[in-house]
Design an enzyme around this catalytic site. Structure first.
Site, mmCIF file in Angstrom:
data_model
loop_
_atom_site.group_PDB
_atom_site.id
_atom_site.type_symbol
_atom_site.label_atom_id
_atom_site.label_comp_id
_atom_site.label_asym_id
_atom_site.label_seq_id
_atom_site.Cartn_x
_atom_site.Cartn_y
_atom_site.Cartn_z
ATOM 1 N N THR A 163 -1.982 15.558 128.406
ATOM 2 C CA THR A 163 -0.662 16.045 128.791
ATOM 3 C C THR A 163 0.269 14.857 128.954
ATOM 4 O O THR A 163 0.169 14.104 129.924
ATOM 5 C CB THR A 163 -0.751 16.835 130.107
ATOM 6 O OG1 THR A 163 -1.583 17.968 129.892
ATOM 7 C CG2 THR A 163 0.632 17.312 130.543
ATOM 8 N N LYS A 170 3.553 22.559 126.286
ATOM 9 C CA LYS A 170 2.571 22.424 127.366
ATOM 10 C C LYS A 170 3.281 22.256 128.711
ATOM 11 O O LYS A 170 2.886 22.870 129.718
ATOM 12 C CB LYS A 170 1.665 21.211 127.103
ATOM 13 C CG LYS A 170 0.805 20.763 128.286
ATOM 14 C CD LYS A 170 -0.293 21.757 128.624
ATOM 15 C CE LYS A 170 -1.006 21.394 129.939
ATOM 16 N NZ LYS A 170 -2.051 20.409 129.790
ATOM 17 N N LYS A 186 2.138 15.726 138.818
ATOM 18 C CA LYS A 186 2.414 14.888 137.648
ATOM 19 C C LYS A 186 3.064 15.730 136.543
ATOM 20 O O LYS A 186 4.017 15.290 135.890
ATOM 21 C CB LYS A 186 1.095 14.281 137.157
ATOM 22 C CG LYS A 186 1.209 12.928 136.570
ATOM 23 C CD LYS A 186 -0.152 12.254 136.470
ATOM 24 C CE LYS A 186 -1.119 13.087 135.641
ATOM 25 N NZ LYS A 186 -2.466 12.471 135.572
#
Lengths: 305, 305, 305, 305
Positions: free
Chosen positions: C104, C179, C248
């Site tokens: 990611t 994503k 995050k």
């Protein structure tokens, strides 16, 4: 109502002998006014009786006795309690009476009280004050008044014994609204000041020096100067403005925004941050504790890595 | 570097002749300093050449020429551009050189520039200013300086020609951090002030009178006084602080919070509100337009019912 | 690169044997692929070597060895570390090589890696996955792929061994962006779900029943079902998604908003609330702890009165 | 109250023939119930009279006539208006009466109505529904019921004609609270979904494809599927849920948080964002317009540079 010769000072009634009310009555007595006092718990009246004030059993009795009745209580619900019912101020108010509602309440309640006073032939002004306990002691409050201009002039001699400035803002409710505007700005400033002090501190700048530079800057206000010692050592100074009370003001200011369709973005955030401070156990501490809340969070966040 | 006798004034280099830089060079010339100037577009140098300043072709040349080099550019990327590369300030810096970085940049960049100057035997202080264009004109800026104490003393005569106060905050980066703290508090105040002015106005209080009461209150700062005319009629006054520039400062202050683990709640909100103002077409207008954004929203909301 | 006959399965390289990577390699081996693995700490490679995988000493060696190289690491900085330098993936990539970046990371980094791969005559797709560890084990991940359509077809047999669905979103960076969109929505939902569960609970509704009704409603998503047990007893279940990791993702999604000018209001708030949870000591706990943070605050606030 | 034999269906009263109420009465008639209807504007009753329903002149008459009285009105103030006064439901309620309050109101009002019904020997359940107009038409609503368990069982045959599921949440007020919890989660999701759709779109991902991937993900809920067409072309679909109505729900949910001390962070933000949408002129449009608000802002921000 007492007889009142042309040159005579009006007889003043005072309801609510809290931390603000007591020094205000001191100043009225010092200025030579005849004063009738009432408080929910009678003991607080006695020191004033010893100095010549009358004690009234009910708010209604105060209003019957006085030319000018002042109410100075904790909040809107407390004001409602003092005004309504058979023993309330409104019940004792007669034609020609004048009431100064000096508590911090919302403008809608202020307008509603003014209407109910008018139904009895009397006048009520919303006249909340800006300034903390030391300013009350020194008769240096600032009063923001909403209501009829002639009534404001009639109130001025009494207000002048309590304050350094009396601003007539406009019709009923505008005094209350202006007070919320002032306090909302204080509440947001207290949050932003806490944020930047802690960020500066964690960047290597001593908090005292950051306060000095801010006080000397374009954004330097008396608030920063007043709070300097408290921000440096909250344990060392008298608590003048608690988290709980400031939170109450923020809520009223947010409600003012709702009723005027204005998004009180920063005020709502300050309300939320004060809730966090209260939930951290600082409800009865001074609002400078906001910096402690932010610092604790920064330290916990650092430690969590 | 020019020769410098004990009693002689240092030769000052100045890079960045924007709206702040130009009056600052005026003041240096008026104070009798020999000045070398550089600007990305050369035309801006010429009026100063007519008054005795030298023109340098590159930032490196300025640094080679001057005892004390000042940079005053738009932001961090502009500072990077002025400092690095074969024509940059760093390339022209020799042992004993002194640089005053007076732009508004983040403390991390300030520390990085100071380190790179030290690698060349020179010293760099971050020395941003508080105060807008009129203060620059009047040499009444306030400078917040981060870096070595002896270097600050060495810089003081030059800074004194530009400012009324020079605060040494601590090590490298603390000048930059303090500047962000001051401006963050201004940014949040500007938002909260706009909220309460519009709410007061929609409660029946004239905006001028609300400003007067606020200016006279515990929260009354020079900022409120400076902006009084602009809040009353944004079209009638010179634009001193644009939405776009204030937004840039808020972003830097939020980043300061990220790097110090401090939640800049109100500053992040002010950043967001400024984004809304920019998206409403006020990017190049004065920050007092925030009140217009809130008022337009209140009026649209009212109309939507 | 290994020789590859028409019917032969491509040789797959896999870098990053973390909690997601290990079950993915299991599935590649189970599907009959020849696999070369690399991990920063070599011990994690050994169980796979015992099952026929080769071990490569560096990311560059993996890329030299494999037809299709997969990277699955913690975050953007970890990806940078794996790709650049003399031992990095890019150094080992030759013409015709294909890389699937499945971590990611932000779309900007994804595009930059794709460009650098293209400079070497190779292709890189950003191909992050949706689905937690159990989905990785069951080869039921969902892959969102950004990049060249032909390359996506070439990657599909490998991806099919890992996932139940492979969505080609568009050009380079769109896999990464999608994503972040999915995870941002999960992060905001996790916050709102925590708020309403605690408010329902404090209104007299059992948390289990509130979860059942929500799961059965228009807003009922698999997420609510997956997290049911964890919301009921966070101590009783395996931690699949920590506060730190979700935070995050929120930060990356906020940055996506910055770069596309979209105000990620709720995502920024979720980021802030996760910071609060981390500062409360829950950084390495499951994100369902958000409800505990809110409940603790409600209880403290109640107690403060 | 009508006579009611063991096997006989109860006589149902229905007050409030709005967009939800009308299809609900259709279903009651289709299920063979005898129905008495009332609506503030009588014309809406007539189509039902043609199909065998009685028309009552006042809410009190409905309550006198029916075994089970249902109220389905716009909001809390509308409910108050229907219940109180000489013509209100409460005035017509006698011992043994049963009322189902199915509007979306706050739990405090729900509890207060239940108490007032109990004073008359009757029972009132708060029984709001989840599901939009199509679900009402298909008798596929979900009912969340607060109040006495035996009363819930007594109500179940009537509710079963309207809904696919009847959840008994707990004592009085818990049905109302659960409804607010569901709708608060929908409101926050609508905001976050709008944010990520616009960010994805501006990153190069077609909105339709982003919706497909989200619907297929862990966070994919029926809401995303229901709203797919509306998010793709708001002009092409029937408006089921307006900004104004969702905003009303958010306000009630924020108030639920106030009364339970729970910080409804994301819900308060969704409320604020809906205010922005209303102020942008979308008050009577579907809530999917939130995406248009964010897109317009992104485009304006881009253009402002």
């Amino acid at each position: 109502m007492s007889e009142q010769a042309g040159s005579q000072r009006p007889h003043v009634g005072f309801i609510g002998l809290g931390r603000m009310g007591r020094p205000m009555v001191d100043n009225l007595l010092a200025a030579g006014f005849q004063v009738t006092v009432h408080n929910r718990t009678r003991e607080r009246c006695e020191p004033f009786a010893a100095r010549g004030a009358r004690i009234a059993d009910t708010p209604a009795d105060v209003a019957r006795d006085a030319d000018v009745t002042i109410t100075m209580v904790a909040d809107g619900p407390a004001a409602e309690a003092v005004y309504v019912g058979p023993d309330g101020v409104l019940a004792g108010l007669g034609p020609g009476g004048l009431v100064l509602e000096m508590s911090t309440i919302g403008p809608e309640l202020a307008r509603s009280l003014a209407e109910r006073a008018a139904e009895r032939g009397a006048q009520l002004l919303d006249a909340p004050v800006s300034g903390s306990i030391p300013a009350a002691r020194a008769a240096q409050l600032v009063v923001m008044v909403g209501g009829d201009a002639a009534a404001v002039e009639r109130a001025r001699p009494v207000l002048a014994a309590l304050s350094r400035e009396q601003h007539h803002m406009g019709p009923a409710g505008t005094g209350a609204a202006m007070k919320l505007a002032v306090n909302a700005l204080i509440g947001v400033t207290n949050l932003a000041l806490s944020e930047v002090l802690v960020a500066a501190e964690r960047s290597g700048i001593a908090r005292a020096q950051a306060l000095d530079v801010l006080a000397d800057s374009a954004i330097g206000s008396p608030y920063i100067t007043y709070k300097r010692e408290a921000f440096l050592d909250p344990d060392a100074v008298e608590v003048f403005f608690t988290v709980r009370l400031m939170k109450k003001d923020m809520r009223l200011a947010v409600d003012l925004g709702r009723s005027t369709d204005v998004p009180m973005l920063s005020v709502a955030l300050a309300d939320e941050a004060l809730t966090l401070a209260a939930a951290s156990g600082y409800g009865e501490d001074d609002v400078v504790r906001m910096a402690d809340v932010l610092r604790a969070r920064a330290e916990a966040l650092e430690a969590s890595r």
